[in-house]
Structures are given as structure tokens and as C-alpha cells.
Design an enzyme around this catalytic site. Structure first.
Site, PDB file in Angstrom:
ATOM      1  N   SER A  99       2.994   5.148  -0.752  1.00  0.00           N
ATOM      2  CA  SER A  99       2.057   6.224  -1.097  1.00  0.00           C
ATOM      3  C   SER A  99       2.757   7.586  -1.086  1.00  0.00           C
ATOM      4  O   SER A  99       3.778   7.756  -1.737  1.00  0.00           O
ATOM      5  CB  SER A  99       0.860   6.181  -0.135  1.00  0.00           C
ATOM      6  OG  SER A  99      -0.177   6.990  -0.613  1.00  0.00           O
TER       7      SER A  99
ATOM      8  N   ASP B 188     -10.627 -12.443 -13.158  1.00  0.00           N
ATOM      9  CA  ASP B 188      -9.876 -13.372 -12.311  1.00  0.00           C
ATOM     10  C   ASP B 188      -9.277 -14.537 -13.112  1.00  0.00           C
ATOM     11  O   ASP B 188      -8.060 -14.769 -13.075  1.00  0.00           O
ATOM     12  CB  ASP B 188     -10.797 -13.829 -11.163  1.00  0.00           C
ATOM     13  CG  ASP B 188     -10.264 -14.976 -10.343  1.00  0.00           C
ATOM     14  OD1 ASP B 188      -9.122 -15.405 -10.585  1.00  0.00           O
ATOM     15  OD2 ASP B 188     -10.992 -15.447  -9.447  1.00  0.00           O
TER      16      ASP B 188
ATOM     17  N   ASP C 105      -4.536  -0.963  -7.374  1.00  0.00           N
ATOM     18  CA  ASP C 105      -4.531   0.263  -6.568  1.00  0.00           C
ATOM     19  C   ASP C 105      -5.577   1.238  -7.126  1.00  0.00           C
ATOM     20  O   ASP C 105      -5.554   1.566  -8.312  1.00  0.00           O
ATOM     21  CB  ASP C 105      -3.122   0.874  -6.644  1.00  0.00           C
ATOM     22  CG  ASP C 105      -2.910   2.036  -5.683  1.00  0.00           C
ATOM     23  OD1 ASP C 105      -3.861   2.813  -5.453  1.00  0.00           O
ATOM     24  OD2 ASP C 105      -1.780   2.178  -5.179  1.00  0.00           O
TER      25      ASP C 105
ATOM     26  N   HIS D 186      -4.182  -0.233  -2.659  1.00  0.00           N
ATOM     27  CA  HIS D 186      -3.266   0.862  -2.390  1.00  0.00           C
ATOM     28  C   HIS D 186      -2.500   0.606  -1.090  1.00  0.00           C
ATOM     29  O   HIS D 186      -3.057   0.727  -0.006  1.00  0.00           O
ATOM     30  CB  HIS D 186      -4.022   2.184  -2.309  1.00  0.00           C
ATOM     31  CG  HIS D 186      -3.096   3.340  -2.085  1.00  0.00           C
ATOM     32  ND1 HIS D 186      -2.088   3.643  -2.965  1.00  0.00           N
ATOM     33  CD2 HIS D 186      -3.000   4.242  -1.089  1.00  0.00           C
ATOM     34  CE1 HIS D 186      -1.416   4.687  -2.516  1.00  0.00           C
ATOM     35  NE2 HIS D 186      -1.947   5.068  -1.375  1.00  0.00           N
TER      36      HIS D 186
HETATM   37 CA   LIG Z   1      -6.740 -15.025 -10.828  1.00  0.00          CA
END
Ligand SMILES: [Ca+2]
Ligand SMILES: *[C@@H]1O[C@H](CO)[C@@H](O)[C@H](O)[C@H]1NC(C)=O
Ligand SMILES: *[C@@H]1O[C@H](CO)[C@@H](O)[C@H](O)[C@H]1NC(C)=O
Ligand SMILES: *[C@@H]1O[C@H](CO)[C@@H](O)[C@H](O)[C@H]1NC(C)=O
Ligand SMILES: *[C@@H]1O[C@H](CO)[C@@H](O)[C@H](O)[C@H]1NC(C)=O
Ligand SMILES: *[C@@H]1O[C@H](CO)[C@@H](O)[C@H](O)[C@H]1NC(C)=O
Ligand SMILES: *[C@@H]1O[C@H](CO)[C@@H](O)[C@H](O)[C@H]1NC(C)=O
Ligand SMILES: *[C@@H]1O[C@H](CO)[C@@H](O)[C@H](O)[C@H]1NC(C)=O
Ligand SMILES: *[C@@H]1O[C@H](CO)[C@@H](O)[C@H](O)[C@H]1NC(C)=O
Ligand SMILES: *[C@@H]1O[C@H](CO)[C@@H](O)[C@H](O)[C@H]1NC(C)=O
Ligand SMILES: *[C@@H]1O[C@H](CO)[C@@H](O)[C@H](O)[C@H]1NC(C)=O
Ligand SMILES: *[C@@H]1O[C@H](CO)[C@@H](O)[C@H](O)[C@H]1NC(C)=O
Ligand SMILES: *[C@@H]1O[C@H](CO)[C@@H](O)[C@H](O)[C@H]1NC(C)=O
Length: 597
Positions: free
Chosen positions: A216, A283, A461, A507
Site C-alpha cells: 500500500s 466467479d 483491491d 487490498h
Molecule cells: Ca472462480
């Protein structure tokens, strides 16, 4: 005989304890036989201080604090595995600069002599902190490295640069900005290396390998060093860097700008219902239905948030938040169905900053990153929802750019348009180009000095968009090897710099369930630097607490290769993405007349 002054002290101070110091006559300074007890004393550390390491730096010898710690246990970090039985010398001291009345405190852990392996590690901070206090130091000593952190001179290890950056309205402390920008970490490193050499009585011919590791803001600090100080590190591990600073900090206000400008305030519950659906939809696009998005680029090509119109949502009431930067009253229960207005704000938030004429100001977040900056706050006097000003953006705009001491609001925010945000980014970029922007793309000096960079970024993130890291990698590649083909320049960069997207990660942490997180970056970097083992893929471990396969090992693909799952997710390969997928990562930031590296 021992060649350095410190070796002289070693012998004279420790006497019989230093039985192995004579090994240094054969070029090998073995301190392994010396006990931690005998070196972890105030007198010995005072004699080991790096007093001549940097011109203009004066160390306060009386400020030294020292204590030995035995058999410590560390667990639960995403950046190193759990460790038991770690013994080390805990040291702090302060220094100032000649001609200034500043006080900067350094904090080092030096491993027990038996465990020292000729390594040094600098660590960095997060947000407006330059330090992670002692949270990152264990990841050094566990690998035989002394490890250090600095308070930057901001008033202690719990302080933030924003506590000191304004001397008064209209009076920015440039010294503080430069300490934060790059000076303090450099001084931490140069002094840490010398302290380590002195403490362990290393002779000048023995190599001390030097490393950096942070995420970060700490990632930005890492780049600030690699770009300027080619000899500081042999290896730098850089996570999700908050670089391209003006763009990065101010983009956090983008969601509030569009909410205010269009006067649409979605309920947080509606946005989180959309987020759940985004993950569900995207997904399987990667070939493995496992609760996480491994290919946010494919997701970006196929997702249409309007598919979630009419989605029901319902959330329970929440308690008040006392966060000083963003105090919020308790919220009532929320329920309803997702509207076109909700989707409009979600769309604009993910898309990232653009000017009113459609020109692009900054990169997008990846779908799956969530809508944190768009979360509205409840006003319990009116019963309305309104925008929340994300604190990083607020502090950068008001304190760093406008030099006004305002901590919870932007007085004229109601007048801001998307163009105001663009102009503010341009102003901050120009004002801090040489200190905070941190996008210098020519790393030749670091490469020529033999340095290696391992750069990673969570693909979901929600604070630093991973496309920002992709942009910097591509800037380095094209700046350093302008005449080579893509593949040849990639091979040339990869000799010293590799970048990895972390599937599903948030993140600087695992995000979606089952995310593989690169928890062993330090040993991987040690192997690259000290043994020449190229990390063709990045070692990762499933450490997310909700994972179905906790602690499973995985390998992350080196950019621009992307994971492709086969046989219903049982096999994975790293492959060049097709052109459409690759291009989702590449942006034309045409809202500015200057090129944005
Ligand atoms: Ca997946
Ligand atoms: C260090 O290396 C130099 C050059 O190779 C050599 O002359 C010198 O004797 C070495 N010093 C020690 C302490 O080994
Ligand atoms: C230095 O000593 C260590 C520990 O005894 C040993 O493993 C290493 O090989 C030695 N190195 C040299 C250059 O003699
Ligand atoms: C640390 O643990 C070792 C055994 O692993 C034990 O012998 C030693 O006494 C312990 N030291 C302290 C200070 O607890
Ligand atoms: C703990 O570490 C010390 C050296 O620091 C070592 O002598 C001891 O054997 C270790 N104990 C265990 C249980 O690993
Ligand atoms: C290390 O030293 C600092 C400064 O004296 C102190 O605050 C801290 O508690 C010490 N840590 C340990 C583990 O002893
Ligand atoms: C900024 O404001 C805070 C709180 O209002 C105050 O404590 C602080 O002293 C002010 N700092 C400066 C530099 O004016
Ligand atoms: C949403 O909730 C309403 C009322 O509770 C219900 O009639 C409707 O079927 C629900 N729609 C979906 C898609 O679940
Ligand atoms: C509104 O929120 C504030 C801050 O949390 C709280 O002090 C106050 O009691 C709340 N008022 C009502 C009417 O709930
Ligand atoms: C959201 O974005 C999608 C894809 O870019 C677009 O088709 C749709 O019209 C947008 N919807 C709203 C309400 O802005
Ligand atoms: C500093 O500026 C802010 C914003 O303009 C103002 O609210 C505050 O009163 C000022 N403080 C001083 C000490 O002038
Ligand atoms: C790779 O990660 C696994 C756990 O996932 C760990 O056991 C192994 O030591 C790591 N490899 C390196 C080189 O650190
Ligand atoms: C594919 O994998 C999923 C998740 O592991 C499993 O539930 C499903 O049964 C598998 N499908 C086939 C055809 O093997």
C-alpha cells in the site's frame, strides 16, 4: 584481523565471549557463538551506532533503548507464516539533521547472533503512516535479517504524516512531505545496514544482502527508493503500491463526486447486494467455481450491472461509528429493490474518474472490488442518506494541496463536478511530481546495480486499483526497452522485475474466500537474489479464514500471463490473455495533455 572499528569494539567489549571473531581473518565473520545477552546491551548498541553513515545526520547516543526478547511467537500475518521461538534485540534511537530541530526515531530488531544470516530488511507503512510499527519486523528476523522501521519524524510510531504536514493554514511543511515522500526510508535503510554490520561485526568483504518489504503506502515507499537509490536494496518486495499519488488519493473522492453531482445516494445495502451478485456472476468465468474471481478482466468484458435491476436487498440496523475521520450515526434497517439509479452510481464508481466530456482521468477498479468509496452516510436528523468523503482523498485535497486544516469536510464540495476532481488531480500531480507521485519509469540504475523487484497486487483491491500497477509495469517496460518487441522487452524486464496479480485478493490482504495470498515473498526474494532462482510463478498460500482449502499452496501467474483453469478447475495454466482481455487493463488517460506514467 578484524578490519573495522566495530570489530575492534566487538573484541574489546565482549572479551572472551567473542571467541569466534577471529574467523574474520579468513573472510568469514561468524558471530554465531555469541549469545544474544552479551550483545543486546545499551553499551554495545551505542558502540554499534551508524554514526558516520550519512552526512548531516546526528544520532542522539543517549536516546538508545535496548532490550532482548526471547522465544517470541508471531502468528496471523498475511505477509509471513507463523513463527515460534524467535529471539532478537529490540533497539530504538533517534537522530536529527544538522541545522534543523527535527527528531526522527528508528526502530530495529536484530536477530539473535545464532540466527543472523547476513540480511537486512526495511519495512514501510500504510495510509498516511510511514510505519507498520512492529507488525512487519517479525518477517525479517525469522529469515535471519535485521529489520527496521522509522517514524519519519511525525511524532512517534502511531503518528501520521498528516499530523505534521501543516504548520498552519497556508504553510505546508515541505520537509515533512519529503521525509514521507522518500527521505526517511532511505535514511532508515542506510543506517540500518551500517548498524547491522557493526552489531554483527561483519567485515567489509562479507556481503550484507539488503531488502525491502511493504504494501500500500509502504509499496509506494518501496518504489520511491527503487526509483532513486539503486544501491539501497538487492531486492524490493512491493505490494499494491499507492503510487501515482495525486491520482490515487483523489480518485477516492470520485464516488462522492458523482453522488453529489447527480444527487443520487444509494443505500449501502443496495451496493453490497450488487457486489454479492457481481462475485457470483464472475466467479465461474475463470473456469473454476470457487467463490472468487480469478479473471476480473473476463468479468469486465461480460458483466452488465443492469442485470441486477430489481434485486431485493435487506440489511439490519447498525450501531454508530466513532472513526474520527468519518463519524457516522447509527443506521436504520435498510431494505428495498435495486433501482436504475443505484446501478448508475455503481457503474460510475467502478468505471473510475472521467471528465464531463467523457475524457478519462484515471483507471477503473476491477469488478469484485466492491463499492467502499460510494458508501453513503445516514443523517438521523433528516432521515436522508448523503455522500461520505473518503479520508485519504479529503486530506490530500485539503491539507496537501490547498493547505487548509480541515479534517472532516471539504467546504465547497457541493460545488464539485467531475471536472473539479480532474483539475484537483492535475494540481496535486504537478505540485508533488518530484516527491509523492512516484512514477519515474526508468529503473536502469537499479537494474544495473543488480537489484530485483517483486511487485504484486490484489485483483479485487478496492483501495488501489490493480490497473494502476499494470500501468506502471507497462511504463517501465516501454520506457526502458522502447525498440524491443513486446515479448523481448517483457523478457528483458523480467530479468529484474516481475509483477503478479493476486487472484481474488483485496487490498494488501486476502479478499474473497479461497484467495491464494503470497505469504512467502521474503524467502522467494531471498532465493532470487542469493541463489538466482527466478520466480517464474509466485508462491502463494490460501490464508483466508473462510477458505474451503485453508493453507493450500498455489502459484500466481507473472504478468501479463493470466490463469486459465481446465478440467472443471482441477488444473491451472498461465497463458497470454487474448487481446480483448489484455486491453481491459490498458487505459488512455486522455483528460490530461501530459503523459501519465
Ligand atoms: Ca472462480
Ligand atoms: C577484503 O578483500 C580485499 C580485496 O579482495 C583483500 O585485499 C582484503 O584482504 C580482504 N579483507 C579481509 C579482512 O578479508
Ligand atoms: C562461514 O561460516 C559459516 C558458519 O560456520 C559457514 O556455513 C560458511 O560456509 C562460512 N563461509 C565461508 C566463506 O567460509
Ligand atoms: C527459550 O526456549 C528454550 C527452549 O526452546 C529454553 O531453553 C529457554 O530457556 C527459553 N528462554 C527463555 C528466556 O524463555
Ligand atoms: C529456540 O531457538 C534457540 C536459538 O535461538 C535454539 O537454541 C533452540 O533450540 C530453539 N528451541 C526450539 C524448541 O526450537
Ligand atoms: C521494543 O522497544 C520499544 C521502545 O522501547 C518498546 O516500546 C517495545 O515495547 C519493545 N518491544 C518489545 C517486544 O520488547
Ligand atoms: C488543525 O486542527 C486541529 C483540530 O481542529 C488542531 O488540533 C490542530 O492544532 C490544527 N493544526 C494546525 C497546524 O493548525
Ligand atoms: C422481492 O421481494 C418481494 C416482496 O418481498 C417479493 O414479492 C419478490 O418476489 C422478491 N423478488 C425476488 C427476485 O426475490
Ligand atoms: C443521531 O446520531 C448522533 C451521533 O451518533 C447521536 O448522538 C444522536 O443521539 C442521534 N439522534 C437520534 C435522534 O437518533
Ligand atoms: C451500466 O453499464 C452498462 C455497461 O457499461 C451499461 O450497459 C448500462 O447502460 C449502465 N447502466 C446504467 C444505469 O448506467
Ligand atoms: C484554517 O482553514 C480552515 C478552512 O478554511 C478554517 O476553517 C480554519 O478556521 C482555519 N484555521 C485558522 C487557525 O485560521
Ligand atoms: C511456498 O509456500 C508453501 C506454503 O504454501 C511453503 O510451505 C513453502 O515453503 C513456500 N516456498 C518458499 C520458497 O517459500
Ligand atoms: C465441478 O466442480 C464443482 C466444484 O468443485 C463440483 O461441485 C462439480 O460437481 C464439478 N462438476 C463436475 C462435472 O465434475
Amino acid at each position: 584481523m578484524p578490519s573495522s572499528l566495530s570489530s575492534f569494539f566487538w573484541v574489546s567489549v565482549l572479551g572472551a565471549a567473542a571467541v569466534t571473531a577471529s574467523d574474520s581473518c579468513s573472510g568469514n565473520t561468524s558471530t554465531a557463538a555469541v549469545s544474544l545477552d552479551s550483545v543486546c546491551t545499551t553499551a554495545y548498541v551505542q558502540q554499534s551506532l551508524p554514526v558516520d553513515a550519512i552526512d548531516g545526520v546526528v544520532i542522539d547516543v543517549d536516546s538508545v533503548t535496548v532490550n532482548a526478547v526471547y522465544n517470541a511467537t508471531f502468528s496471523g500475518s498475511d505477509f509471513f507464516p507463523d513463527f515460534t521461538n524467535q529471539s532478537y534485540c529490540n533497539v530504538t534511537f533517534s537522530y536529527s539533521h544538522t541545522g534543523r530541530s527535527d527528531t526522527i526515531v528508528l526502530w530495529y530488531w536484530l536477530p539473535a547472533p545464532a540466527n543472523f544470516q547476513n540480511r537486512y530488511l526495511s519495512t514501510g507503512g500504510g495510509g498516511y503512516s510511514i510505519t507498520s510499527q512492529d507488525n512487519s519486523l517479525p518477517g525479517g528476523i525469522a529469515y535471519g535479517a535485521s529489520a527496521g522501521t522509522t517514524d519519519g519524524g511525525f511524532g512517534g510510531f502511531e503518528a501520521q504524516v498528516s499530523d505534521r504536514v501543516l504548520l498552519a493554514n497556508g504553510s505546508l511543511s515541505y520537509e515533512t512531505v519529503y521525509n514521507f515522500g522518500y527521505k526517511a526510508i532511505h535514511e532508515l535503510t542506510v543506517m540500518g545496514k551500517q548498524l547491522t554490520r557493526n552489531f554483527f561485526s561483519m567485515d567489509t568483504n562479507t556481503t550484507l544482502y539488503s531488502y525491502y518489504q511493504a504494501c500500500s503506502e509502504g509499496g509506494r515507499e518501496g518504489w520511491s527508493q527503487v526509483q532513486r537509490f539503486p544501491d539501497d536494496f538487492d531486492g524490493a518486495i512491493i505490494g499494491a503500491p499507492a503510487m501515482r499519488y495525486s491520482h490515487q488519493q483523489l480518485q477516492h473522492l470520485w464516488a462522492a463526486v458523482v453522488e453529489s453531482y447527480y444527487n443520487i445516494y444509494p443505500k449501502p445495502c443496495a451496493l453490497s447486494a450488487i457486489q454479492t451478485k457481481v462475485v457470483e456472476f464472475c466467479d465461474p468465468l475463470d473456469g473454476k467455481t470457487d467463490g472468487m474471481i480469478s479473471r476480473s478482466d473476463l468479468c469486465m468484458l461480460q458483466l452488465d450491472l443492469e442485470d441486477f435491476l430489481g434485486l431485493n436487498y435487506s440489511c439490519e440496523a447498525t450501531a454508530a461509528s466513532t472513526n474520527p475521520y468519518n463519524p457516522q450515526p447509527a443506521t436504520p434497517a435498510q431494505s428495498g429493490t435495486v433501482t436504475l439509479d443505484d446501478i448508475r452510481i455503481a457503474n460510475l464508481t467502478l468505471d473510475g474518474p472521467k471528465a464531463l466530456n467523457g475524457e478519462r482521468v484515471y483507471v477503473s477498479w476491477q469488478p469484485g472490488a466492491g463499492f467502499g468509496d460510494a458508501d453513503t452516510v445516514y443523517d438521523n436528523t433528516t432521515g436522508d442518506w448523503s455522500y461520505a468523503l473518503q479520508s485519504y482523498g479529503l486530506i490530500f485535497a485539503e491539507m496537501f494541496i490547498r493547505e487548509q486544516n480541515v479534517s472532516t469536510t471539504i467546504p465547497d464540495f457541493a460545488d464539485w463536478t467531475p471536472d473539479t476532481l480532474r483539475d484537483m488531480i492535475y494540481r496535486g500531480w504537478q505540485k508533488f511530481e518530484d516527491v509523492l507521485q512516484t512514477t519515474w519509469p526508468d529503473l536502469s540504475a537499479f537494474r544495473n546495480a543488480g537489484g530485483k523487484v517483486l511487485h504484486f497486487h490484489g485483483e479485487s483491491d478496492g483501495s488501489v486499483p490493480p490497473a494502476s500497477s499494470v500501468r506502471y509495469f507497462e511504463s517501465v517496460r516501454s520506457t526502458m526497452y522502447p525498440s524491443l518487441s513486446y515479448n523481448d522487452s517483457l523478457a528483458a524486464v523480467n530479468e529484474f522485475y516481475r509483477f503478479y496479480l493476486v487472484e481474488g485478493a483485496g487490498h494488501c490482504s486476502p479478499g474473497q474466500c479461497n484467495t491464494p495470498f503470497p505469504q512467502t515473498n521474503f524467502p522467494v526474494m531471498i532465493e532470487w537474489v542469493e541463489q538466482g532462482i527466478d520466480p517464474v510463478t509466485l508462491n502463494a498460500t490460501v490464508v483466508s479464514s473462510c477458505a474451503t482449502d485453508y493453507l493450500a499452496n498455489d502459484q500466481l501467474c507473472s504478468w501479463p500471463l493470466r490463469p486459465v483453469y481446465h478440467n472443471n478447475g482441477t488444473e491451472k495454466t498461465c497463458e497470454f490473455p487474448d487481446e480483448a482481455a489484455f486491453n481491459t487493463w490498458i487505459y488512455d488517460l486522455n483528460a490530461f495533455p501530459m503523459y501519465v506514467y
